[in-house]
Design an enzyme around this catalytic site. Structure first.
Site, short mmCIF file in Angstrom:
data_model
loop_
_atom_site.label_atom_id
_atom_site.label_comp_id
_atom_site.label_asym_id
_atom_site.label_seq_id
_atom_site.Cartn_x
_atom_site.Cartn_y
_atom_site.Cartn_z
N SER A 124 64.42 43.69 75.49
CA SER A 124 63.51 44.81 75.34
C SER A 124 63.33 45.17 73.87
O SER A 124 64.27 45.04 73.07
CB SER A 124 64.11 46.01 76.09
N TYR A 148 71.24 51.91 77.59
CA TYR A 148 70.43 50.78 78.10
C TYR A 148 70.14 49.77 77.00
O TYR A 148 70.36 48.56 77.16
CB TYR A 148 69.13 51.33 78.70
N LYS A 152 71.36 45.68 76.48
CA LYS A 152 70.46 44.53 76.24
C LYS A 152 70.87 43.79 74.97
O LYS A 152 70.87 42.56 74.92
CB LYS A 152 69.01 45.02 76.12
#
Ligand code: NAD
Ligand code: UDP
Length: 338
Positions: A124, A148, A152
């Site tokens: 992302s 989050y 990643k």
């Protein structure tokens, strides 16, 4: 190629299945349906008339992964399975690290046992954090501002180290900007289970009458209309980027990150206007304070993907809005039977 698609019943995975099959790849889905329904695959099958192998399982379950890898013998894996809600990741950090980081490790170990050495990873743009310059290129420093984002980035690091430790390993790290839109058939699309976290599905639910008003998170950013700017990417373009990554991985070695965006950015107001035009509906809005952690502008330099993957986005803003509206208006309750 034979491609195992973890999280293949999800929003981006389902669109990718169709693009893979259209290019002659054989696909197998591995999903635990924590954020999807098996009905997705019924629809994808009817759209493609193709064979989709599928297994129900969790990416943290190594026995189940061994079974699938043994049965299907993939040449490559596309790893979509994961958790993606920024707010929830702050409330449940261990759960996010477990699924997104341990899940990736468990998958890599199972791939090693099965002799599969090519992986395409759903990363992302959030790995970059506050921009030091714009547009972000892949050399921009990484400093994610959420749990989050950190999951990643950790998974990216694991994949890079794994790929560097063997001559014939390939990890393609696709850093998605803001995926929106739906398949032209209006049969598959984004179907958030609860209140949508993201702008586009929220607008769509206001347009269809499921929600009263869109909250605009801040109108005091240093942008032309004061609202946040994002690089929205049509999900079908994004799906095609995975097919391009599969082709690239066939001949590449090591790990390589690619921005997957359009190189353009639109404001919240631009998105509302585009949606009003596509749907013919008024979208009532209410300006509220900024959402914690939001960045003013995110925009991709997508030139590496064009040069090395031979991929670029072809769908514009009107298409993003029109396809979202077609999906939402024809499936107001998503995949749930009406
Ligand atoms: P999604 O939730 O629609 O799809 C994820 C799929 O993975 C779902 O079908 C879910 O059931 C499955 N899954 C979740 N945990 C699993 C587990 N432990 N084992 C097996 N399956 C599991 O999400 P999406 O929007 O399609 O996103 C796919 C990937 O892309 C995710 O990894 C996400 O973090 C990443 N990503 C998404 C966005 C976005 O805005 N949609 C942006 C950047 C990156
Ligand atoms: N946004 C908004 N209202 C919403 C959801 C999002 O104003 O209900 C804004 C948000 O502040 C950001 C943009 O829309 O400027 C895109 O947000 P989204 O959550 O879709 O993506 P991300 O934050 O991951 O870029």
């Amino acid at each position: 190629m034979r491609v195992l698609v973890t999280g293949g019943a999800g929003y981006i995975g389902s669109h990718t299945l169709l693009e893979l099959m259209a290019q002659g790849h054989e696909v197998c889905v591995f999903d635990n349906y924590s954020n999807a329904t098996p009905d997705v695959l019924t629809r994808v099958r009817s759209l493609s008339n193709g064979v989709i192998h599928d297994y129900v399982g969790d990416v943290r379950d190594s026995d189940k992964l061994d079974e699938v890898l043994q049965d299907f013998q993939p040449d490559a894996v596309i790893h979509f399975a994961g958790l993606k809600a920024v707010g929830e990741s702050a409330e449940k950090p261990l759960y996010y690290y477990d699924v997104n980081v341990s899940g990736t490790l468990t998958l890599l170990r199972a791939m090693a046992r099965a002799g599969c050495k090519k992986l395409i990873f759903s990363s992302s743009a959030t790995v970059y954090g506050e921009p030091e310059y714009l547009p972000y290129d892949e050399a921009h420093p990484t400093n994610p501002t959420s749990v989050y984002g950190r999951t990643k980035l950790m998974a990216e690091s694991i994949l890079s180290d794994w790929a560097a430790a063997g001559d014939d390993r390939t990890a393609v790290l696709l850093r998605y900007f803001n995926p929106v839109g739906a398949h032209a058939s209006a049969q598959i699309g984004e179907d958030p289970k609860d209140v949508p976290n993201n702008l586009m599905p929220f607008i769509a639910q206001v347009a269809v009458g499921k929600r009263d008003v869109l909250q605009v998170f801040g109108e005091d950013y240093d942008t032309p209309d004061g609202t946040g700017l994002r690089d929205y990417i049509h999900v079908v373009d994004l799906a095609r980027a995975h097919v391009a990554a599969i082709d690239y991985a066939a001949n590449a070695h090591g790990a390589r990150a690619f921005n997957i965006g359009t190189g353009l950015s639109y404001s919240v107001r631009d998105m509302v206007s585009a949606f009003e035009k596509a749907s013919g509906q008024q979208i009532p809005t209410k300006t509220v304070p900024r959402r914690a952690g939001d960045i003013a502008v995110m925009q991709a330099d997508a030139s590496r993907a064009k040069a090395e993957l031979d991929w670029e986005a072809t769908h514009g803003l009107d298409d993003m809005a029109a396809s979202t509206w077609a999906w939402q208006s024809q499936n107001p309750d998503g995949y749930e039977q009406r």
